[in-house]
Design an enzyme around this catalytic site. Structure first.
Site, mmCIF file in Angstrom:
data_model
loop_
_atom_site.group_PDB
_atom_site.id
_atom_site.type_symbol
_atom_site.label_atom_id
_atom_site.label_comp_id
_atom_site.label_asym_id
_atom_site.label_seq_id
_atom_site.Cartn_x
_atom_site.Cartn_y
_atom_site.Cartn_z
ATOM 1 N N LYS A 166 0.834 -1.214 0.000
ATOM 2 C CA LYS A 166 0.000 0.000 0.000
ATOM 3 C C LYS A 166 0.869 1.265 0.000
ATOM 4 O O LYS A 166 0.578 2.241 -0.690
ATOM 5 C CB LYS A 166 -0.918 -0.030 1.235
ATOM 6 C CG LYS A 166 -1.725 1.217 1.469
ATOM 7 C CD LYS A 166 -2.764 1.468 0.397
ATOM 8 C CE LYS A 166 -3.417 2.824 0.576
ATOM 9 N NZ LYS A 166 -4.279 3.180 -0.551
ATOM 10 N N LYS A 234 0.183 11.381 5.960
ATOM 11 C CA LYS A 234 0.511 10.260 6.857
ATOM 12 C C LYS A 234 1.165 9.125 6.061
ATOM 13 O O LYS A 234 2.173 8.560 6.464
ATOM 14 C CB LYS A 234 -0.773 9.761 7.537
ATOM 15 C CG LYS A 234 -0.609 8.438 8.251
ATOM 16 C CD LYS A 234 -1.891 7.626 8.366
ATOM 17 C CE LYS A 234 -2.658 7.444 7.112
ATOM 18 N NZ LYS A 234 -3.239 6.177 6.785
HETATM 19 P P1 NAP Z 1 -11.551 9.210 8.023
HETATM 20 O O1 NAP Z 1 -12.789 9.536 7.257
HETATM 21 O O2 NAP Z 1 -10.733 10.288 8.583
HETATM 22 O O3 NAP Z 1 -11.994 8.211 9.200
HETATM 23 C C1 NAP Z 1 -11.078 7.799 10.171
HETATM 24 C C2 NAP Z 1 -11.752 6.854 11.134
HETATM 25 O O4 NAP Z 1 -10.776 6.485 12.132
HETATM 26 C C3 NAP Z 1 -12.928 7.490 11.887
HETATM 27 O O5 NAP Z 1 -13.910 6.503 12.113
HETATM 28 C C4 NAP Z 1 -12.260 7.939 13.195
HETATM 29 O O6 NAP Z 1 -13.160 8.053 14.257
HETATM 30 C C5 NAP Z 1 -11.314 6.766 13.414
HETATM 31 N N1 NAP Z 1 -10.240 7.089 14.365
HETATM 32 C C6 NAP Z 1 -9.272 8.027 14.262
HETATM 33 N N2 NAP Z 1 -8.460 8.011 15.325
HETATM 34 C C7 NAP Z 1 -8.932 7.031 16.139
HETATM 35 C C8 NAP Z 1 -8.516 6.515 17.394
HETATM 36 N N3 NAP Z 1 -7.454 7.004 18.039
HETATM 37 N N4 NAP Z 1 -9.203 5.480 17.910
HETATM 38 C C9 NAP Z 1 -10.282 4.973 17.270
HETATM 39 N N5 NAP Z 1 -10.744 5.420 16.083
HETATM 40 C C10 NAP Z 1 -10.061 6.432 15.526
HETATM 41 O O7 NAP Z 1 -10.572 8.303 7.173
HETATM 42 P P2 NAP Z 1 -10.872 7.334 5.923
HETATM 43 O O8 NAP Z 1 -10.748 8.122 4.673
HETATM 44 O O9 NAP Z 1 -12.102 6.542 6.171
HETATM 45 O O10 NAP Z 1 -9.560 6.410 5.987
HETATM 46 C C11 NAP Z 1 -9.453 5.312 6.878
HETATM 47 C C12 NAP Z 1 -8.169 4.555 6.538
HETATM 48 O O11 NAP Z 1 -8.227 4.088 5.186
HETATM 49 C C13 NAP Z 1 -6.908 5.423 6.655
HETATM 50 O O12 NAP Z 1 -5.844 4.666 7.156
HETATM 51 C C14 NAP Z 1 -6.650 5.826 5.206
HETATM 52 O O13 NAP Z 1 -5.289 6.125 4.984
HETATM 53 C C15 NAP Z 1 -7.114 4.599 4.457
HETATM 54 N N6 NAP Z 1 -7.548 4.848 3.068
HETATM 55 C C16 NAP Z 1 -8.366 5.896 2.772
HETATM 56 C C17 NAP Z 1 -8.746 6.115 1.442
HETATM 57 C C18 NAP Z 1 -9.631 7.275 1.052
HETATM 58 O O14 NAP Z 1 -9.708 7.539 -0.163
HETATM 59 N N7 NAP Z 1 -10.287 7.963 1.951
HETATM 60 C C19 NAP Z 1 -8.309 5.251 0.432
HETATM 61 C C20 NAP Z 1 -7.498 4.173 0.772
HETATM 62 C C21 NAP Z 1 -7.120 3.985 2.095
HETATM 63 P P3 NAP Z 1 -13.861 9.478 14.608
HETATM 64 O O15 NAP Z 1 -15.130 9.513 13.794
HETATM 65 O O16 NAP Z 1 -14.100 9.402 16.062
HETATM 66 O O17 NAP Z 1 -12.887 10.563 14.233
#
Ligand code: NAP
Length: 292
Positions: A166, A234
């Site tokens: 990744k 990140k």
């Molecule tokens: P996001 O919308 O920012 O959501 C992050 C999630 O993590 C939320 O549910 C948040 O909870 C939770 N979280 C953060 N810190 C935490 C902690 N200390 N303990 C427990 N829960 C915690 O991010 P996302 O876009 O869904 O991405 C999630 C993952 O997938 C990341 O690692 C990202 O790099 C990866 N990813 C994302 C994409 C994309 O296009 N978005 C594509 C591929 C991979 P709260 O609601 O409480 O903040």
């Protein structure tokens, strides 16, 4: 299957919804209460969600978040049963993932890292691509769940190799987008119409999926986050850390890291990473309507 889904962010929520749609019995948990998925039980803690689950699937922000969900107070470790499978679709440090897997394997729990490529839209329409690390037999058990959320699974090797792959993927996305953004900025400065440039790019060998996905957003000056800049930054940090451990020099990525850090300092961290374009435009003195 009885599935616990932890983390209902941009990616996690539609992924969990697709698991429900496919007929699984799903319990969801999110750190900040109030988020839910129709047809799923809302759990009070990761421990509550993991209790009795055959599979615990995580999609949270970063390494610290995964550690706290697994091993913090009311964490998964306290209730998960032997024989259950933990799957991590967050993008985190490969070496930390390896340690988390070892710790849970000591309790008889299987562990797979399965980060995804594809953005919000692919999460919504169930067409994510997974890059997985783990034993083949365990991946085979997860096949119906992978099918509910994605279109392809690539096995990259043992646990943590999905994360390594990744980082290698996002390194390329960051560099390809930077090339595209620099090209757009120079084109505008040289008086080339961007709307005329796009079909030329896509007809030529410069063609890319990154351009295809991002161009419509850029033309609309829509920088609402599909993949937030803070998360791409990140991943750039993770790739540079992994490169340091492996004694590999990545000079272009180091420069892109600086650009993302400056964009974050300018307050763009919660916008899409495409908003880094606005920094280049600012430096070039390009006047654009609706700039972030
Ligand atoms: P996001 O919308 O920012 O959501 C992050 C999630 O993590 C939320 O549910 C948040 O909870 C939770 N979280 C953060 N810190 C935490 C902690 N200390 N303990 C427990 N829960 C915690 O991010 P996302 O876009 O869904 O991405 C999630 C993952 O997938 C990341 O690692 C990202 O790099 C990866 N990813 C994302 C994409 C994309 O296009 N978005 C594509 C591929 C991979 P709260 O609601 O409480 O903040």
């Amino acid at each position: 299957m009885r599935v616990a889904f932890l983390g209902l962010g941009i990616m996690g929520r539609p992924m969990a919804a697709n698991l429900v749609k496919a007929g699984n019995e799903v319990a969801v948990w999110n750190r900040t209460p109030g988020k839910q998925v129709e047809g799923a039980r809302v759990a009070q803690s990761p421990a509550d969600a993991a209790s009795g689950a055959e599979v615990v699937w995580m999609c949270v922000s970063d390494t610290k978040a995964v550690e706290s969900v697994l091993f913090g107070p009311q964490g998964v470790e306290s209730t998960i049963g032997a024989g259950a499978i933990v799957v991590d679709s967050s993008t985190i440090s490969p070496s930390a993932e390896h340690q988390f897997a070892e710790r849970l394997r000591a309790k008889g729990v299987e562990y797979v890292d399965a980060p995804v490529t594809g953005s919000k839209v692919a999460a919504e329409n169930g067409s994510l691509i997974f890059m997985a690390g783990g034993e083949e037999a365990v991946l085979a058990k997860l096949e119906p769940l992978f099918k509910a959320m994605g279109k392809q699974v690539f096995r990259m090797g043992e646990t943590s190799k999905g994360q390594a792959a990744k980082l290698v993927m996002n390194l390329q996305i960051a560099l390809i987008f930077e090339g595209f953004a620099e090209a757009l900025t120079l084109a505008t400065k040289l008086g080339v119409n961007v709307e005329s440039l796009l079909p030329l790019i896509q007809a030529s060998m410069v063609k890319s999926g990154v351009v295809e996905y991002k161009a419509p957003f850029i033309l609309r000056r829509d920088f609402t986050p599909n993949f937030p800049l803070r998360l791409m930054l990140k991943d750039i940090h993770l790739a540079l850390d992994a490169a340091k451990e492996a004694r590999v020099k990545l000079p272009a990525l180091e420069t892109v890291e600086e650009i993302y850090e400056m964009a974050a300092e300018e307050g763009h961290q919660d916008l899409d990473y495409a908003a880094t374009l606005t920094l280049l435009e600012k430096w070039a003195g390009v006047e654009v309507k609706g700039a972030a």
